[in-house]
Design a protein around this motif. Sequence first.
Motif, PDB file in Angstrom:
ATOM      1  N   UNK A  61       0.954  -1.218   0.123  1.00  0.00           N
ATOM      2  CA  UNK A  61      -0.007  -0.016  -0.079  1.00  0.00           C
ATOM      3  C   UNK A  61       0.813   1.163   0.085  1.00  0.00           C
ATOM      4  N   UNK A  62       1.966   1.423   0.716  1.00  0.00           N
ATOM      5  CA  UNK A  62       2.957   2.313   0.767  1.00  0.00           C
ATOM      6  C   UNK A  62       3.553   2.421  -0.538  1.00  0.00           C
ATOM      7  N   UNK A  63       3.733   1.441  -1.354  1.00  0.00           N
ATOM      8  CA  UNK A  63       4.375   1.689  -2.995  1.00  0.00           C
ATOM      9  C   UNK A  63       3.110   2.263  -3.737  1.00  0.00           C
ATOM     10  N   UNK A  64       1.847   1.862  -3.492  1.00  0.00           N
ATOM     11  CA  UNK A  64       0.726   2.269  -4.500  1.00  0.00           C
ATOM     12  C   UNK A  64       0.756   4.038  -3.851  1.00  0.00           C
ATOM     13  N   UNK A  73      -0.295   9.180   3.370  1.00  0.00           N
ATOM     14  CA  UNK A  73      -0.922   7.841   3.201  1.00  0.00           C
ATOM     15  C   UNK A  73       0.514   6.920   3.413  1.00  0.00           C
ATOM     16  N   UNK A  74       1.272   7.281   2.743  1.00  0.00           N
ATOM     17  CA  UNK A  74       2.579   6.751   2.477  1.00  0.00           C
ATOM     18  C   UNK A  74       3.301   6.740   4.050  1.00  0.00           C
ATOM     19  N   UNK A  75       3.344   7.675   4.581  1.00  0.00           N
ATOM     20  CA  UNK A  75       3.834   7.740   6.056  1.00  0.00           C
ATOM     21  C   UNK A  75       2.954   6.753   7.038  1.00  0.00           C
ATOM     22  N   UNK A  76       1.614   6.882   6.826  1.00  0.00           N
ATOM     23  CA  UNK A  76       0.904   6.045   7.606  1.00  0.00           C
ATOM     24  C   UNK A  76       0.939   4.615   7.284  1.00  0.00           C
ATOM     25  N   UNK A  77       1.256   4.224   6.265  1.00  0.00           N
ATOM     26  CA  UNK A  77       1.490   2.639   5.913  1.00  0.00           C
ATOM     27  C   UNK A  77       2.971   2.538   6.355  1.00  0.00           C
ATOM     28  N   UNK A  78       3.820   3.378   6.663  1.00  0.00           N
ATOM     29  CA  UNK A  78       5.363   3.076   7.143  1.00  0.00           C
ATOM     30  C   UNK A  78       5.166   2.936   8.498  1.00  0.00           C
ATOM     31  N   UNK A  79       4.317   3.481   9.203  1.00  0.00           N
ATOM     32  CA  UNK A  79       4.048   3.160  10.713  1.00  0.00           C
ATOM     33  C   UNK A  79       3.331   1.871  10.935  1.00  0.00           C
ATOM     34  N   UNK A  80       2.647   1.286  10.166  1.00  0.00           N
ATOM     35  CA  UNK A  80       2.174   0.140  10.084  1.00  0.00           C
ATOM     36  C   UNK A  80       3.095  -1.137   9.908  1.00  0.00           C
ATOM     37  N   UNK A  81       4.055  -0.782   9.352  1.00  0.00           N
ATOM     38  CA  UNK A  81       4.824  -1.777   8.927  1.00  0.00           C
ATOM     39  C   UNK A  81       5.799  -2.393  10.178  1.00  0.00           C
TER      40      UNK A  81
END
Length: 81
Positions: A61-64, A73-81
């Motif tokens: 999702x971060x890549x998308x 959104x990319x930063x939010x996805x990074x938090x979830x990794x």
Amino acid sequence: LPPLVSSSSSLRSERIFTSYLVAQENSHIRLQSLNAYIATLGGGYFLCRYLSTAVKLATYQRQVALALNDYSLAMKCTVNE
């Protein structure tokens, strides 16, 4: 006065630009749909406690999100990794 341009060359450049615009819009729509699909799956896997799969989906999702130029959104996805 603007230079005289034949109507066929003017229409040709307009068609090229229009087709480029349509291709960009279609790409953006596909990426948004893919993002929604991944987010839904990631949330479901997280709730079912399949954390490794949910983390992989957050990476995708971060890549998308980066392809969409959505950095928040990319930063939010990074938090979830």
